[in-house]
Design an enzyme around this catalytic site. Structure first.
Site, PDB file in Angstrom:
ATOM      1  N   LYS A 134      22.616  65.313  46.960  1.00 50.71           N
ATOM      2  CA  LYS A 134      21.381  65.680  47.664  1.00 50.71           C
ATOM      3  C   LYS A 134      21.604  65.623  49.178  1.00 50.71           C
ATOM      4  O   LYS A 134      21.245  66.545  49.908  1.00 50.71           O
ATOM      5  CB  LYS A 134      20.285  64.706  47.232  1.00 50.71           C
ATOM      6  CG  LYS A 134      18.931  64.960  47.827  1.00 50.71           C
ATOM      7  CD  LYS A 134      17.878  64.173  47.044  1.00 50.71           C
ATOM      8  CE  LYS A 134      16.699  63.836  47.912  1.00 50.71           C
ATOM      9  NZ  LYS A 134      16.843  62.556  48.627  1.00 50.71           N
ATOM     10  N   GLY A 188      22.618  61.228  44.542  1.00 51.75           N
ATOM     11  CA  GLY A 188      22.144  60.974  45.914  1.00 51.75           C
ATOM     12  C   GLY A 188      23.079  61.601  46.934  1.00 51.75           C
ATOM     13  O   GLY A 188      22.642  62.212  47.920  1.00 51.75           O
ATOM     14  N   TYR A 214      16.647  65.038  38.995  1.00 53.32           N
ATOM     15  CA  TYR A 214      17.037  65.460  40.356  1.00 53.32           C
ATOM     16  C   TYR A 214      16.922  66.979  40.484  1.00 53.32           C
ATOM     17  O   TYR A 214      16.567  67.495  41.548  1.00 53.32           O
ATOM     18  CB  TYR A 214      18.461  64.999  40.701  1.00 53.32           C
ATOM     19  CG  TYR A 214      18.482  63.687  41.441  1.00 53.32           C
ATOM     20  CD1 TYR A 214      18.178  62.498  40.794  1.00 53.32           C
ATOM     21  CD2 TYR A 214      18.784  63.640  42.794  1.00 53.32           C
ATOM     22  CE1 TYR A 214      18.175  61.289  41.478  1.00 53.32           C
ATOM     23  CE2 TYR A 214      18.787  62.438  43.486  1.00 53.32           C
ATOM     24  CZ  TYR A 214      18.487  61.268  42.833  1.00 53.32           C
ATOM     25  OH  TYR A 214      18.473  60.088  43.511  1.00 53.32           O
ATOM     26  N   TYR A 253      27.894  53.672  25.600  1.00 54.86           N
ATOM     27  CA  TYR A 253      28.414  54.954  26.101  1.00 54.86           C
ATOM     28  C   TYR A 253      27.375  56.057  25.891  1.00 54.86           C
ATOM     29  O   TYR A 253      27.008  56.775  26.821  1.00 54.86           O
ATOM     30  CB  TYR A 253      29.704  55.273  25.349  1.00 54.86           C
ATOM     31  CG  TYR A 253      30.401  56.554  25.756  1.00 54.86           C
ATOM     32  CD1 TYR A 253      31.026  56.669  26.993  1.00 54.86           C
ATOM     33  CD2 TYR A 253      30.472  57.639  24.877  1.00 54.86           C
ATOM     34  CE1 TYR A 253      31.700  57.841  27.349  1.00 54.86           C
ATOM     35  CE2 TYR A 253      31.144  58.807  25.222  1.00 54.86           C
ATOM     36  CZ  TYR A 253      31.756  58.896  26.457  1.00 54.86           C
ATOM     37  OH  TYR A 253      32.426  60.054  26.804  1.00 54.86           O
ATOM     38  N   SER A 274      34.203  57.639  33.986  1.00 54.53           N
ATOM     39  CA  SER A 274      33.619  56.839  32.898  1.00 54.53           C
ATOM     40  C   SER A 274      34.708  56.550  31.882  1.00 54.53           C
ATOM     41  O   SER A 274      35.493  57.441  31.555  1.00 54.53           O
ATOM     42  CB  SER A 274      32.501  57.597  32.157  1.00 54.53           C
ATOM     43  OG  SER A 274      32.133  56.874  30.984  1.00 54.53           O
ATOM     44  N   ASP A 306      34.912  52.327  43.349  1.00 54.13           N
ATOM     45  CA  ASP A 306      34.064  52.217  42.161  1.00 54.13           C
ATOM     46  C   ASP A 306      32.758  52.966  42.445  1.00 54.13           C
ATOM     47  O   ASP A 306      31.973  52.545  43.302  1.00 54.13           O
ATOM     48  CB  ASP A 306      33.794  50.723  41.897  1.00 54.13           C
ATOM     49  CG  ASP A 306      32.849  50.499  40.728  1.00 54.13           C
ATOM     50  OD1 ASP A 306      32.286  51.483  40.199  1.00 54.13           O
ATOM     51  OD2 ASP A 306      32.672  49.324  40.351  1.00 54.13           O
TER      52      ASP A 306
HETATM   53  P1  NAD Z   1      39.779  58.658  31.188  1.00 59.36           P
HETATM   54  O1  NAD Z   1      39.517  57.240  30.822  1.00 59.36           O
HETATM   55  O2  NAD Z   1      41.163  59.175  31.068  1.00 59.36           O
HETATM   56  O3  NAD Z   1      39.289  58.954  32.668  1.00 59.36           O
HETATM   57  C1  NAD Z   1      38.165  58.359  33.237  1.00 59.36           C
HETATM   58  C2  NAD Z   1      38.495  57.989  34.667  1.00 59.36           C
HETATM   59  O4  NAD Z   1      37.332  57.428  35.296  1.00 59.36           O
HETATM   60  C3  NAD Z   1      39.597  56.930  34.762  1.00 59.36           C
HETATM   61  O5  NAD Z   1      40.582  57.340  35.678  1.00 59.36           O
HETATM   62  C4  NAD Z   1      38.845  55.687  35.246  1.00 59.36           C
HETATM   63  O6  NAD Z   1      39.669  54.823  35.985  1.00 59.36           O
HETATM   64  C5  NAD Z   1      37.719  56.297  36.043  1.00 59.36           C
HETATM   65  N1  NAD Z   1      36.557  55.425  36.204  1.00 59.36           N
HETATM   66  C6  NAD Z   1      35.869  54.769  35.232  1.00 59.36           C
HETATM   67  N2  NAD Z   1      34.852  54.058  35.771  1.00 59.36           N
HETATM   68  C7  NAD Z   1      34.882  54.306  37.116  1.00 59.36           C
HETATM   69  C8  NAD Z   1      34.086  53.872  38.218  1.00 59.36           C
HETATM   70  N3  NAD Z   1      33.053  53.032  38.049  1.00 59.36           N
HETATM   71  N4  NAD Z   1      34.391  54.305  39.462  1.00 59.36           N
HETATM   72  C9  NAD Z   1      35.438  55.160  39.652  1.00 59.36           C
HETATM   73  N5  NAD Z   1      36.241  55.596  38.648  1.00 59.36           N
HETATM   74  C10 NAD Z   1      35.956  55.173  37.395  1.00 59.36           C
HETATM   75  O7  NAD Z   1      38.763  59.538  30.308  1.00 59.36           O
HETATM   76  P2  NAD Z   1      38.671  61.131  30.150  1.00 59.36           P
HETATM   77  O8  NAD Z   1      38.943  61.474  28.756  1.00 59.36           O
HETATM   78  O9  NAD Z   1      39.410  61.796  31.235  1.00 59.36           O
HETATM   79  O10 NAD Z   1      37.103  61.346  30.383  1.00 59.36           O
HETATM   80  C11 NAD Z   1      36.590  61.794  31.627  1.00 59.36           C
HETATM   81  C12 NAD Z   1      35.103  62.090  31.502  1.00 59.36           C
HETATM   82  O11 NAD Z   1      34.876  63.093  30.502  1.00 59.36           O
HETATM   83  C13 NAD Z   1      34.255  60.886  31.119  1.00 59.36           C
HETATM   84  O12 NAD Z   1      33.032  60.945  31.841  1.00 59.36           O
HETATM   85  C14 NAD Z   1      33.994  61.101  29.647  1.00 59.36           C
HETATM   86  O13 NAD Z   1      32.779  60.518  29.242  1.00 59.36           O
HETATM   87  C15 NAD Z   1      33.938  62.614  29.559  1.00 59.36           C
HETATM   88  N6  NAD Z   1      34.271  63.083  28.200  1.00 59.36           N
HETATM   89  C16 NAD Z   1      35.563  63.131  27.774  1.00 59.36           C
HETATM   90  C17 NAD Z   1      35.846  63.574  26.483  1.00 59.36           C
HETATM   91  C18 NAD Z   1      37.255  63.688  25.969  1.00 59.36           C
HETATM   92  O14 NAD Z   1      37.438  64.091  24.825  1.00 59.36           O
HETATM   93  N7  NAD Z   1      38.276  63.391  26.739  1.00 59.36           N
HETATM   94  C19 NAD Z   1      34.798  63.930  25.623  1.00 59.36           C
HETATM   95  C20 NAD Z   1      33.498  63.837  26.086  1.00 59.36           C
HETATM   96  C21 NAD Z   1      33.241  63.429  27.385  1.00 59.36           C
END
Ligand code: NAD
Ligand code: UDP
Length: 328
Positions: A106, A103, A160, A146, A76, A57
């Site tokens: 860096k 961090g 940073y 979010y 996320s 995590d």
């Molecule tokens: P997703 O839910 O498929 O993948 C996110 C991954 O992050 C998952 O595997 C989850 O288990 C992991 N995760 C969440 N919290 C965590 C934590 N605290 N520690 C470790 N792992 C953690 O979503 P996605 O669509 O692949 O999105 C990935 C990133 O791209 C995100 O940051 C999202 O905000 C950003 N994003 C995606 C889209 C989109 O259209 N898919 C659009 C804008 C931004």
């Protein structure tokens, strides 16, 4: 061999990024706590010598031994259903998680790229959205967990960069789709295709006049790759400007799936943005990037993936378990 840490590696975008960086000859360290991701997205990589996976995590202290050249912070929850169900974890990973990874960057003198989102523009009053637009976000609405986490992420990343001279990149991603999205993650494309495949009504929220602009995952990954290797620290929009209303999109999915499903209207979720279209002039100029895969082709590929899933996947309603919480 250059080393890259990819957080959110078992998710939709993270897993495609792992594939791309492996293909480019990098040593890839994937990190994920599996809260919304699935190891099946990256299990084909486990046999490779230049791939490692840490189940961790990132909102907790992050340790990676040895040198690191790049960090891609993609961990996320990303779908409205996910972040409404796990709001605190969403706020933590965008804020504390980002702080930990900055961090780490860096300490390792690594370059870091963070995944921001078109959600920083909220329900936009400027159309299409340029990077210079500051947005229209309700901080205390349900989506605020979010949107504000991502806005904080951008602020701390720039801090940073300015204060510590860290090499940072910020990508504002617009709605992206493709294989490995979770069929039950609530996002509109898997929702509509799942409904069509199960023979259910297609649920359009509101009157369906709200718009989105969908980018195929391979185009996005190319944009991320170019941005990482560029020297531009301020946010860059990456998305496909081809905009469509949700009602027209439902019709496209019905045609694509060759089904005869009925469209039913359900209430529009609170603070659901009415329109969204990226202005990608900056990405064009800076990275020579623009999307190459149109929606007809992208949808064909994505539908082929969803059709290949087992009936178990198709009817799966429950999500993962995370530290004792059932994430439904
Ligand atoms: P997703 O839910 O498929 O993948 C996110 C991954 O992050 C998952 O595997 C989850 O288990 C992991 N995760 C969440 N919290 C965590 C934590 N605290 N520690 C470790 N792992 C953690 O979503 P996605 O669509 O692949 O999105 C990935 C990133 O791209 C995100 O940051 C999202 O905000 C950003 N994003 C995606 C889209 C989109 O259209 N898919 C659009 C804008 C931004
Ligand atoms: N939407 C819909 N029916 C669904 C799921 C979503 O009409 O079953 C709409 C939703 O209200 C929004 C758009 O589709 O206007 C895109 O929603 P999604 O959850 O994919 O992502 P968002 O862009 O809102 O973050």
């Amino acid at each position: 061999m250059k080393k890259v840490l990819i957080t959110g590696a078992a998710g939709f975008l993270g897993s495609h990024l792992c594939d791309r960086f492996i293909k480019e000859g990098y040593h890839v360290i994937g990190m994920d706590n599996l809260i919304t991701g699935n190891l099946s997205n990256i299990e084909h990589l486990f046999k490779l010598k230049n791939f490692e996976f840490y189940h961790h995590d990132v909102s907790k202290f992050v340790h990676v031994p040895g040198e690191l050249d790049y960090i891609l912070h993609f961990a996320s929850p990303a779908s409205p259903i996910d972040y409404l169900k796990i709001p605190i974890q969403t706020l933590k990973v965008g804020s504390l998680g980002t702080h930990n990874l900055l961090g780490l960057a860096k300490a390792k003198k690594a370059r870091i790229l963070v995944a921001s989102t078109s959600e920083v523009y909220g329900d936009p009053t400027v159309h299409p959205q340029t990077e210079g637009y500051w947005g229209n976000v309700n901080p205390i609405g349900p989506r605020g967990v979010y949107d504000e986490a991502k806005r904080f992420q951008e602020a701390i990343t720039m801090a940073y960069h300015r204060y510590h001279g860290l090499e940072t990149r910020i990508i504002r991603i617009f709605n992206t789709y493709g294989p490995r999205m979770r069929l039950n993650d609530g996002r509109v494309l898997p929702a509509f295709i799942g409904q069509a495949l199960r023979g259910e009504d297609i649920t359009v929220f509101g009157d369906g006049s709200q718009t989105r602009s969908f980018c195929y995952v391979d185009d996005l990954v190319e944009g991320i790759y170019r941005l990482l290797l560029s020297d531009f620290a301020e946010p860059v929009n990456i998305g496909n400007p081809d905009e469509i209303s949700m009602l027209d999109f439902a019709a496209e999915i019905i045609k694509l799936t060759g089904t005869n499903q009925k469209v039913v209207f359900e209430p529009l979720p609170k603070d659901d943005p009415k329109q969204r279209q990226p202005d990608i002039s900056l990405a064009r100029k800076l990275l020579g990037w623009e999307p190459k895969i149109d929606r007809a082709e992208g949808l064909k590929r994505t539908y082929a993936y969803f059709k290949s899933l087992s009936p178990d996947e198709l009817y799966k309603k429950e999500h993962n378990t995370f530290e004792g919480y059932i994430v439904k």
